[in-house]
Write an enzyme that holds these catalytic residues in place. Structure first.
Site, PDB file in Angstrom:
ATOM      1  N   ARG A 199      -0.238 132.472  82.635  1.00  0.00           N
ATOM      2  CA  ARG A 199       0.635 132.345  83.815  1.00  0.00           C
ATOM      3  C   ARG A 199       0.917 130.871  84.048  1.00  0.00           C
ATOM      4  O   ARG A 199       0.018 130.046  83.909  1.00  0.00           O
ATOM      5  CB  ARG A 199      -0.088 132.914  85.046  1.00  0.00           C
ATOM      6  CG  ARG A 199       0.267 134.343  85.348  1.00  0.00           C
ATOM      7  CD  ARG A 199      -0.651 134.941  86.385  1.00  0.00           C
ATOM      8  NE  ARG A 199      -0.766 134.152  87.622  1.00  0.00           N
ATOM      9  CZ  ARG A 199      -1.500 134.537  88.660  1.00  0.00           C
ATOM     10  NH1 ARG A 199      -2.175 135.662  88.628  1.00  0.00           N
ATOM     11  NH2 ARG A 199      -1.574 133.795  89.747  1.00  0.00           N
ATOM     12  N   ARG A 233      -3.033 133.938 104.179  1.00  0.00           N
ATOM     13  CA  ARG A 233      -3.529 132.741 103.487  1.00  0.00           C
ATOM     14  C   ARG A 233      -3.501 131.525 104.403  1.00  0.00           C
ATOM     15  O   ARG A 233      -4.011 130.479 104.039  1.00  0.00           O
ATOM     16  CB  ARG A 233      -2.616 132.395 102.311  1.00  0.00           C
ATOM     17  CG  ARG A 233      -2.774 133.149 101.009  1.00  0.00           C
ATOM     18  CD  ARG A 233      -3.622 132.419 100.008  1.00  0.00           C
ATOM     19  NE  ARG A 233      -3.158 132.294  98.638  1.00  0.00           N
ATOM     20  CZ  ARG A 233      -2.838 133.250  97.801  1.00  0.00           C
ATOM     21  NH1 ARG A 233      -2.808 134.479  98.189  1.00  0.00           N
ATOM     22  NH2 ARG A 233      -2.518 132.989  96.557  1.00  0.00           N
ATOM     23  N   ARG A 241      -7.674 132.008  81.402  1.00  0.00           N
ATOM     24  CA  ARG A 241      -7.102 133.336  81.649  1.00  0.00           C
ATOM     25  C   ARG A 241      -5.792 133.533  80.883  1.00  0.00           C
ATOM     26  O   ARG A 241      -4.904 132.688  80.959  1.00  0.00           O
ATOM     27  CB  ARG A 241      -6.839 133.420  83.164  1.00  0.00           C
ATOM     28  CG  ARG A 241      -6.868 134.777  83.745  1.00  0.00           C
ATOM     29  CD  ARG A 241      -7.211 134.736  85.199  1.00  0.00           C
ATOM     30  NE  ARG A 241      -6.097 134.289  86.047  1.00  0.00           N
ATOM     31  CZ  ARG A 241      -6.022 134.541  87.339  1.00  0.00           C
ATOM     32  NH1 ARG A 241      -6.959 135.240  87.940  1.00  0.00           N
ATOM     33  NH2 ARG A 241      -5.012 134.088  88.049  1.00  0.00           N
ATOM     34  N   ARG A 284      -3.456 124.120  93.081  1.00  0.00           N
ATOM     35  CA  ARG A 284      -3.661 125.342  93.873  1.00  0.00           C
ATOM     36  C   ARG A 284      -4.972 125.266  94.655  1.00  0.00           C
ATOM     37  O   ARG A 284      -5.056 125.677  95.802  1.00  0.00           O
ATOM     38  CB  ARG A 284      -3.685 126.568  92.959  1.00  0.00           C
ATOM     39  CG  ARG A 284      -2.315 126.991  92.506  1.00  0.00           C
ATOM     40  CD  ARG A 284      -2.404 128.014  91.406  1.00  0.00           C
ATOM     41  NE  ARG A 284      -2.777 129.340  91.854  1.00  0.00           N
ATOM     42  CZ  ARG A 284      -3.167 130.318  91.038  1.00  0.00           C
ATOM     43  NH1 ARG A 284      -3.267 130.111  89.746  1.00  0.00           N
ATOM     44  NH2 ARG A 284      -3.464 131.500  91.514  1.00  0.00           N
TER      45      ARG A 284
END
Ligand code: AMP
Length: 220
Positions: A162, A88, A127, A173
């Site tokens: 989450r 990453r 989500r 993020r």
């Protein structure tokens, strides 16, 4: 076949990497899954990683690199794989290059799934997951809603979001992703390893594009 998947959080890289791993019989190596499992089991690595994951920050390179090195140096190390969520950062990319070099494994390519920010924010904050570890079903209130709102279709558990899928964390993020991903993409582009695939459309349609892109480069 040895591949890396790069994409912003929520670009569908996990789904696509899993499908490709089933289709081409590859080990699906997802550092996010490994870290979340370590957190759930409260291992020393999990405890170190937890505050970063919960706040939507990247876990320090040395911790993630150590996890990858220990799996790849083990006797049953992956020989054919798709890396999902690792490397990453440039630091991780350099560490992974030298690990593969040490093990005599050549990388075939780096798939970059491109998706616009606004689309990502919409997708991630919709989500929901089943917390039952035997079930782990996932839903999306926009694209794959559960039949009973907030309850799992398969096992009836109350669905959870989450921590790092909440809207303010998603924005953080994404910002972090942008701060580092240009460098990473340029790094692999410079090495002639980058394969860009648009991450919009149906799951099957994107998978088809990925497999065509690999076939066009004779990557088997
Ligand atoms: P993911 O499931 O890939 O979206 O990862 C979830 C979270 O795990 C990320 O937001 C990071 O906190 C952490 N994580 C996963 N992979 C890495 C990595 N290669 N480097 C740093 N942090 C990571």
């Amino acid at each position: 076949m040895r591949l890396i998947f790069i994409g912003p959080p929520g670009s569908g890289k996990g789904t696509q990497a899993k499908l490709l791993s089933q289709h081409s019989n590859l080990v699906h190596f997802a550092t996010g899954d490994i870290l979340r499992e370590a957190m759930r089991l409260e291992t020393p690595e999990g405890k170190l990683a937890a505050p970063y994951i919960i706040n939507g920050q990247l876990v320090p390179d040395n911790l993630v690199n150590d996890i990858v090195v220990s799996r790849f140096r083990a006797p049953n190390r992956p020989a054919n794989f798709v890396m999902d969520g690792y490397p990453r950062t440039i630091g991780q990319a350099i560490a992974f290059d030298s690990l593969l070099h040490e093990l005599g494994l050549a990388l075939d390519g780096v798939i970059f799934l491109k998706v616009a920010d606004q689309e990502i924010i919409k997708r991630l904050s919709s989500r929901w997951n089943c917390p039952n570890t035997q079930c782990k079903a996932s839903y999306n209130t926009e694209t794959k809603p559960p039949r009973n709102p907030r309850h799992c279709d398969d096992c009836g558990s109350v669905l959870q979001q989450r921590d790092d899928d909440r809207e303010e964390t998603v924005a953080r993020r994404l910002r972090i992703f942008h701060e580092v991903y240009d460098d990473l993409v340029n790094y692999y582009r410079g090495k002639g390893q980058l394969i860009e695939v648009p991450g919009l459309g149906s799951v099957e349609g994107i998978q088809d594009k990925i497999q065509r892109a690999l076939a066009a480069r004779n990557i088997k």
